[in-house]
Design an enzyme around this catalytic site. Structure first.
Site, PDB file in Angstrom:
ATOM      1  N   GLY A  79       0.795  -1.221   0.000  1.00  0.00           N
ATOM      2  CA  GLY A  79       0.000   0.000   0.000  1.00  0.00           C
ATOM      3  C   GLY A  79       0.825   1.268   0.000  1.00  0.00           C
ATOM      4  O   GLY A  79       1.934   1.308  -0.521  1.00  0.00           O
ATOM      5  N   GLY A  80       0.282   2.282   0.620  1.00  0.00           N
ATOM      6  CA  GLY A  80       0.900   3.598   0.604  1.00  0.00           C
ATOM      7  C   GLY A  80       0.335   4.500  -0.480  1.00  0.00           C
ATOM      8  O   GLY A  80       0.790   5.630  -0.643  1.00  0.00           O
ATOM      9  N   GLU A  81      -0.684   4.018  -1.198  1.00  0.00           N
ATOM     10  CA  GLU A  81      -1.227   4.820  -2.301  1.00  0.00           C
ATOM     11  C   GLU A  81      -1.933   6.086  -1.823  1.00  0.00           C
ATOM     12  O   GLU A  81      -2.205   6.988  -2.612  1.00  0.00           O
ATOM     13  CB  GLU A  81      -2.195   3.990  -3.151  1.00  0.00           C
ATOM     14  CG  GLU A  81      -1.529   2.913  -3.987  1.00  0.00           C
ATOM     15  CD  GLU A  81      -1.550   1.539  -3.321  1.00  0.00           C
ATOM     16  OE1 GLU A  81      -1.608   1.496  -2.075  1.00  0.00           O
ATOM     17  OE2 GLU A  81      -1.503   0.536  -4.043  1.00  0.00           O
TER      18      GLU A  81
ATOM     19  N   THR B 204       3.405  -1.677  -4.918  1.00  0.00           N
ATOM     20  CA  THR B 204       3.471  -0.331  -5.497  1.00  0.00           C
ATOM     21  C   THR B 204       4.722   0.416  -5.058  1.00  0.00           C
ATOM     22  O   THR B 204       5.330   1.152  -5.834  1.00  0.00           O
ATOM     23  CB  THR B 204       2.246   0.502  -5.035  1.00  0.00           C
ATOM     24  OG1 THR B 204       1.080  -0.301  -5.111  1.00  0.00           O
ATOM     25  CG2 THR B 204       2.080   1.746  -5.889  1.00  0.00           C
TER      26      THR B 204
ATOM     27  N   HIS C 244      -4.057 -11.384 -10.250  1.00  0.00           N
ATOM     28  CA  HIS C 244      -5.235 -10.491 -10.196  1.00  0.00           C
ATOM     29  C   HIS C 244      -6.064 -10.631 -11.483  1.00  0.00           C
ATOM     30  O   HIS C 244      -6.686  -9.667 -11.923  1.00  0.00           O
ATOM     31  CB  HIS C 244      -4.848  -9.020 -10.013  1.00  0.00           C
ATOM     32  CG  HIS C 244      -3.780  -8.751  -8.997  1.00  0.00           C
ATOM     33  ND1 HIS C 244      -3.763  -9.352  -7.765  1.00  0.00           N
ATOM     34  CD2 HIS C 244      -2.694  -7.928  -9.024  1.00  0.00           C
ATOM     35  CE1 HIS C 244      -2.705  -8.918  -7.083  1.00  0.00           C
ATOM     36  NE2 HIS C 244      -2.039  -8.066  -7.827  1.00  0.00           N
TER      37      HIS C 244
ATOM     38  N   ARG D  46      -9.950  -9.367 -12.213  1.00  0.00           N
ATOM     39  CA  ARG D  46     -10.377  -7.988 -11.945  1.00  0.00           C
ATOM     40  C   ARG D  46     -11.575  -7.537 -12.765  1.00  0.00           C
ATOM     41  O   ARG D  46     -12.452  -6.836 -12.274  1.00  0.00           O
ATOM     42  CB  ARG D  46      -9.248  -7.016 -12.316  1.00  0.00           C
ATOM     43  CG  ARG D  46      -8.265  -6.767 -11.243  1.00  0.00           C
ATOM     44  CD  ARG D  46      -7.319  -5.702 -11.746  1.00  0.00           C
ATOM     45  NE  ARG D  46      -6.074  -5.710 -11.027  1.00  0.00           N
ATOM     46  CZ  ARG D  46      -5.892  -5.166  -9.839  1.00  0.00           C
ATOM     47  NH1 ARG D  46      -6.896  -4.572  -9.232  1.00  0.00           N
ATOM     48  NH2 ARG D  46      -4.718  -5.217  -9.262  1.00  0.00           N
TER      49      ARG D  46
ATOM     50  N   ASP E 151      -3.127 -12.175  -2.075  1.00  0.00           N
ATOM     51  CA  ASP E 151      -2.675 -10.777  -2.047  1.00  0.00           C
ATOM     52  C   ASP E 151      -2.662 -10.303  -0.587  1.00  0.00           C
ATOM     53  O   ASP E 151      -2.801  -9.118  -0.293  1.00  0.00           O
ATOM     54  CB  ASP E 151      -3.576  -9.889  -2.904  1.00  0.00           C
ATOM     55  CG  ASP E 151      -2.902  -8.603  -3.372  1.00  0.00           C
ATOM     56  OD1 ASP E 151      -1.711  -8.401  -3.064  1.00  0.00           O
ATOM     57  OD2 ASP E 151      -3.579  -7.792  -4.038  1.00  0.00           O
TER      58      ASP E 151
HETATM   59 ZN    ZN Z   1      -0.593  -6.760  -7.172  1.00  0.00          ZN
END
Ligand code: ZN
Length: 381
Positions: free
Chosen positions: A69-71, A100, A225, A228, A276
């Site tokens: 994360g960190g988005e 990310t 993923h 999606r 994930d």
């Molecule tokens: Zn991913």
């Protein structure tokens, strides 16, 4: 030293029926309809599993062990995973990855965390790299990382078709896959190129382009993923029919996606589920603005298995394959992991009839027993 699991209904994942399982140290050393408790062999612990199912410990090939994360800025970085978050999900083998953020998070930190979890009882591997291309490594390049560093089995998760990717060309990613291929050959490892696929309009086109322009065998590329969007699922079906292995991020629709893929002719052997886990689940609006964030659980892979069996009526032995044998093939651990067999590692999950986790053994160690976490991580409360 010895453990004898009595009266297990074993799914190996094929259904073996009632078996006793004798464990010595980290391995399964004998299985039979009845094993009498041996005498004169030192310490022996009898574990009563009457009325319960015993299945292989799950393999999860995509877990953000040191967080992700960190988005939404530094306050949205997810924390490190704790040992019991993995074991209580029935998972005994994990592959860790960065995501990310390959700037404030480092492959070396991920390696240290994987080593810590191994010391605490699990079996762990990692990918070198992160979303971005050029991608971060420990030694300076992907090939050397795979050759020199025990736990590194490939490169990933490299992002394609995503607004958070480095917008790499297929040729850029192909260079990483080539290094993973050769590194894997020289180190006798899988040499995987684990691809994070976003919801971008290119879908799996960059991957199809890579296959067109190279001789790298398709089994090195693992797109994840893949559930999606409906368009991506159809790309994944095409990729699987070419012989590729497709990874679905387990969630509320995974069982139905898996069923659809099979109806469209995808071999079950070519489908895997991963969690994930411990990564962030950011939600973006149409303008790419972050509007919400959660932390992914590792419980989702067994959840998808449960839904296939309890809602859709699948045989358990089929539903287990995307989280056991199929992943063992990808990770080149067949015979050692993802199976309940003599000579295999004693990674065992005891389930009740509702397929809820009761007990977990990892490399012969009793991690969870009757719902109680017996082995906690060093800093777990
Ligand atoms: Zn991913």
């Amino acid at each position: 030293m010895f453990k004898l699991l009595k009266d297990c209904d074993v799914y190996a994942p094929h259904h073996l029926g009632r078996q006793d399982i004798l464990v010595c140290g980290e391995r399964i050393v004998h299985m039979a309809a009845t094993i009498d408790a041996p005498h004169g062999i030192g310490s022996l612990e009898i574990c009563d599993c009457a009325g319960l199912l015993v299945v292989p410990g799950l393999l999860d090939q995509h877990v953000h062990l040191i967080g992700g994360g960190g988005e939404g800025g530094p306050a949205t970085r997810t924390p490190e995973v704790q040992l019991s978050e993995i074991t209580t999900a029935g998972v005994t083998t994990v592959v860790g990855c960065l995501g990310t953020d390959g700037t404030t998070r480092h492959v070396a930190t991920l390696l240290a965390k994987a080593r810590a979890l191994e010391l605490e009882g699990l079996t762990t591997y990692i990918y070198t790299g992160a979303y971005q291309v050029p991608t971060p490594t420990i030694t300076g390049n992907v090939r050397d990382d795979i050759i020199f560093i025990d736990k590194i089995i490939g490169v990933g998760e490299i992002a394609i078709s995503d607004h958070r990717s480095a917008a790499p060309s297929p040729a850029d990613v192909l260079k990483l896959a080539a290094m993973a291929r050769v590194g894997g050959m020289l180190a006798k490892k899988p040499g995987l190129c684990h691809l994070h696929v976003g919801s971008g309009k290119q879908g799996l086109n960059p991957l199809f382009a890579m296959l067109e322009m190279s001789e790298i065998p398709i089994h090195h590329f693992i797109p994840t993923h893949c559930d999606r969007t409906p368009e991506l699922v159809n790309d994944a079906i095409r990729f699987a029919k070419m012989g590729g292995r497709v990874d679905l991020t387990a969630g509320s629709r995974t069982a139905e996606t898996c069923i659809y893929m099979l109806e469209m002719g995808t071999p079950l052997e070519n489908i895997t589920f991963s969690s994930d886990g411990n990564g962030s689940l950011p939600r973006f609006n149409r303008d790419g603005v972050l509007v919400g964030l959660a932390v992914a659980s590792l419980q989702t892979t067994l959840g998808a298995v449960r839904k296939l069996v309890l809602v859709h009526g699948w045989p358990l032995e089929d539903a287990l394959r995307p989280v056991t044998t199929n992943v063992a093939h990808t990770l080149e651990l067949v015979g050692r992991k993802g199976t309940v067999a003599i000579g295999a590692d004693a990674d065992l999950v005891v389930l009740d009839r509702d397929l809820q986790v009761c007990s977990v053994f990892a490399r012969g160690q009793k991690m969870v027993w009757e719902g109680q976490v017996l082995v906690k991580g060093t800093f777990e409360q």
